[in-house]
Scaffold this active site. Sequence first.
Site, PDB file in Angstrom:
ATOM      1  N   SER A  24       5.513   5.195   9.024  1.00  0.00           N
ATOM      2  CA  SER A  24       4.674   4.993   7.792  1.00  0.00           C
ATOM      3  C   SER A  24       5.674   5.277   6.461  1.00  0.00           C
ATOM      4  CB  SER A  24       3.447   5.802   7.506  1.00  0.00           C
ATOM      5  OG  SER A  24       2.920   5.911   6.122  1.00  0.00           O
ATOM      6  N   ASN A  67       5.634  -1.761  11.319  1.00  0.00           N
ATOM      7  CA  ASN A  67       4.866  -1.241  10.207  1.00  0.00           C
ATOM      8  C   ASN A  67       5.218  -1.899   9.039  1.00  0.00           C
ATOM      9  OD1 ASN A  67       3.278   0.757   8.558  1.00  0.00           O
ATOM     10  ND2 ASN A  67       3.741   2.146  10.141  1.00  0.00           N
ATOM     11  N   PHE A  73      -1.903   8.215   4.412  1.00  0.00           N
ATOM     12  CA  PHE A  73      -2.598   8.651   5.515  1.00  0.00           C
ATOM     13  C   PHE A  73      -3.941   9.411   4.840  1.00  0.00           C
ATOM     14  CE2 PHE A  73       1.292   9.420   8.661  1.00  0.00           C
ATOM     15  CZ  PHE A  73       1.341   8.242   8.833  1.00  0.00           C
ATOM     16  N   ASN A  84       0.711  -1.288  -0.007  1.00  0.00           N
ATOM     17  CA  ASN A  84       0.304   0.219  -0.092  1.00  0.00           C
ATOM     18  C   ASN A  84       0.833   1.228   0.168  1.00  0.00           C
ATOM     19  OD1 ASN A  84      -0.550   2.075   2.444  1.00  0.00           O
ATOM     20  ND2 ASN A  84       0.212  -0.139   3.345  1.00  0.00           N
ATOM     21  N   ASN A 111       4.739   6.057   3.581  1.00  0.00           N
ATOM     22  CA  ASN A 111       4.093   6.814   2.331  1.00  0.00           C
ATOM     23  C   ASN A 111       3.956   8.086   2.661  1.00  0.00           C
ATOM     24  OD1 ASN A 111       3.769   4.360   0.969  1.00  0.00           O
ATOM     25  ND2 ASN A 111       2.300   3.685   2.631  1.00  0.00           N
ATOM     26  N   THR A 112       4.489   8.790   3.689  1.00  0.00           N
ATOM     27  CA  THR A 112       4.524  10.038   3.867  1.00  0.00           C
ATOM     28  C   THR A 112       5.868  10.609   4.038  1.00  0.00           C
ATOM     29  OG1 THR A 112       2.598  10.083   5.288  1.00  0.00           O
ATOM     30  CG2 THR A 112       3.930  11.994   5.606  1.00  0.00           C
ATOM     31  N   LYS A 130       5.363   3.384  17.349  1.00  0.00           N
ATOM     32  CA  LYS A 130       5.413   2.389  16.255  1.00  0.00           C
ATOM     33  C   LYS A 130       6.376   2.545  14.931  1.00  0.00           C
ATOM     34  CE  LYS A 130       2.169  -0.133  12.925  1.00  0.00           C
ATOM     35  NZ  LYS A 130       1.020  -0.040  12.387  1.00  0.00           N
TER      36      LYS A 130
HETATM   37  C1  LIG Z   1      -3.828  -0.992   3.660  1.00  0.00           C
HETATM   38  C2  LIG Z   1      -2.838  -0.825   4.721  1.00  0.00           C
HETATM   39  C3  LIG Z   1      -3.036   0.454   5.603  1.00  0.00           C
HETATM   40  C4  LIG Z   1      -2.180   0.884   6.532  1.00  0.00           C
HETATM   41  N1  LIG Z   1      -2.322   1.853   7.355  1.00  0.00           N
HETATM   42  C5  LIG Z   1      -1.540   2.012   8.449  1.00  0.00           C
HETATM   43  C6  LIG Z   1      -1.818   3.318   9.366  1.00  0.00           C
HETATM   44  O1  LIG Z   1      -2.614   4.160   8.747  1.00  0.00           O
HETATM   45  N2  LIG Z   1      -1.095   3.572  10.104  1.00  0.00           N
HETATM   46  C7  LIG Z   1      -0.236   2.476  10.787  1.00  0.00           C
HETATM   47  O2  LIG Z   1       0.454   2.756  11.769  1.00  0.00           O
HETATM   48  N3  LIG Z   1       0.209   1.375  10.102  1.00  0.00           N
HETATM   49  C8  LIG Z   1      -0.766   1.010   8.934  1.00  0.00           C
HETATM   50  N4  LIG Z   1      -0.566  -0.037   8.235  1.00  0.00           N
HETATM   51  C9  LIG Z   1       0.283  -1.235   8.527  1.00  0.00           C
HETATM   52  C10 LIG Z   1      -0.380  -2.001   9.609  1.00  0.00           C
HETATM   53  O3  LIG Z   1      -0.880  -1.631  10.757  1.00  0.00           O
HETATM   54  C11 LIG Z   1       0.838  -3.049  10.048  1.00  0.00           C
HETATM   55  O4  LIG Z   1       1.799  -2.631  10.954  1.00  0.00           O
HETATM   56  C12 LIG Z   1       1.207  -3.736   8.796  1.00  0.00           C
HETATM   57  O5  LIG Z   1       0.575  -4.047   7.903  1.00  0.00           O
HETATM   58  C13 LIG Z   1       1.998  -5.382   9.320  1.00  0.00           C
HETATM   59  O6  LIG Z   1       1.067  -6.199   9.735  1.00  0.00           O
HETATM   60  P1  LIG Z   1       0.318  -7.112   8.875  1.00  0.00           P
HETATM   61  O7  LIG Z   1       1.332  -8.079   8.125  1.00  0.00           O
HETATM   62  O8  LIG Z   1      -0.499  -8.007   9.768  1.00  0.00           O
HETATM   63  O9  LIG Z   1      -0.659  -6.424   7.986  1.00  0.00           O
HETATM   64  C14 LIG Z   1      -1.325  -0.377   7.101  1.00  0.00           C
HETATM   65  C15 LIG Z   1      -1.358  -1.545   6.444  1.00  0.00           C
HETATM   66  C16 LIG Z   1      -2.048  -1.603   5.295  1.00  0.00           C
HETATM   67  C17 LIG Z   1      -2.072  -3.090   4.773  1.00  0.00           C
END
Ligand SMILES: Cc1cc2nc3c(=O)[nH]c(=O)nc-3n(C[C@H](O)[C@H](O)[C@H](O)COP(=O)(O)O)c2cc1C
Length: 367
Positions: free
Chosen positions: A173, A244, A113, A109, A175-176, A215
Amino acid sequence: MYKALRPWLFRVPPETAHEAALLALRAYGAVRRPPAVAAEGSLAVEVLGLRFANPLGLAAGFDKNGQALRGLAALGFGFLEVGTVTPRAQPGNPRPRLFRLPEQRALINRLGFNNAGMDALAARLRAWRPAIPVGVNIGKNRDTPLERAVDDYRLGWAALAPYADYLTVNLSSPNTPGLRSLQEPETARVLLGALREDQAALHRQSGRYVPIAVKIAPDFTPAALDALLAVLAQGLCDAVIATNTTISRPPMGHGPAASEPGGLSGVPLTTLSREIISKVFKALPNIPVIGVGGINNAEEAWNHLVAGASLLQLYSGLIYEGPGLVPAITAGLAERVRASGQDDLGKALSAARRNLSSGSEPNTVKF
Ligand SMILES: Cc1cc2nc3c(=O)[nH]c(=O)nc-3n(C[C@H](O)[C@H](O)[C@H](O)COP(=O)(O)O)c2cc1C
């Protein structure tokens, strides 16, 4: 049920499917009461001064604006993390910005934000909160200069700490632009020091101590991670969330989406996250770690716990396995506690970690 639905869901663009899932969860929440919180079962844990009926939480990003809390709480999670929200609402990056890698059970992704802003989330949480703990994850607006990032986090704190069981400072993140540079030791020290002051002020005024979780990313050189952890060891946070998404691309085969830029999550992230969890656990023995990254079954959940996590979160697993994953994991963990001969998760984990460090058990555990 979800297995039958998934091929249909996977035919529509991932973000549309996600929006539909949030709507379905809202509807589910309207008809299904969240289960009574069994905070006394074998999986009950106390972390950060909070009681959790089980250690498995929803990771940030799934319900950024807190729209489906009732339905999500009814799935059986021990806690939910909402956000990331920023002070002002912002649209995020242009679509498409979310990609499935079904063969790898992964997602990429670069949402950036997209969110409705901190006030909208504060209003929702003021109106209703589930019985289980809710963490709120805050970030900075894309157009706030990095030198003023601390102002955005302080605004987020002021708006949301009154409604949060803990607050997550998202420094990771991908992406910022520039956000991850906030993990540099001196910058992190100033930022977290300011939030510590706000935390103390809230505590003085209201008697509420709202823990701060930081985080972090999985993409560090060993020296950079050590430097950040040395700063965190100075008492600048109450918990670390690891990790993350990764901007690295672990060996995972190819697919049409594999070369998309953005943060990778899901199964290919599991090992990397577990290494970071283990390093944080060893470096900061007094600070709980919330382990997240690639959990898609009870075995991986257990192994993240044994590596040092006190609590867990997941996101991508839910997309591939569906909502039944939550009770499947908690049932698997409860089974693991039973098999260990201990009466609760904390004791079962202490025993498993002792075995691990004495080398009598392999690094990963098969059920
Ligand atoms: C589509 C998407 C959006 C995410 N948005 C955020 C976010 O806004 N803030 C954040 O701290 N992590 C965000 N994450 C990261 C997740 O919270 C997590 O740390 C990461 O996906 C690893 O866990 P997983 O393998 O179980 O997905 C996002 C992940 C995905 C897939």
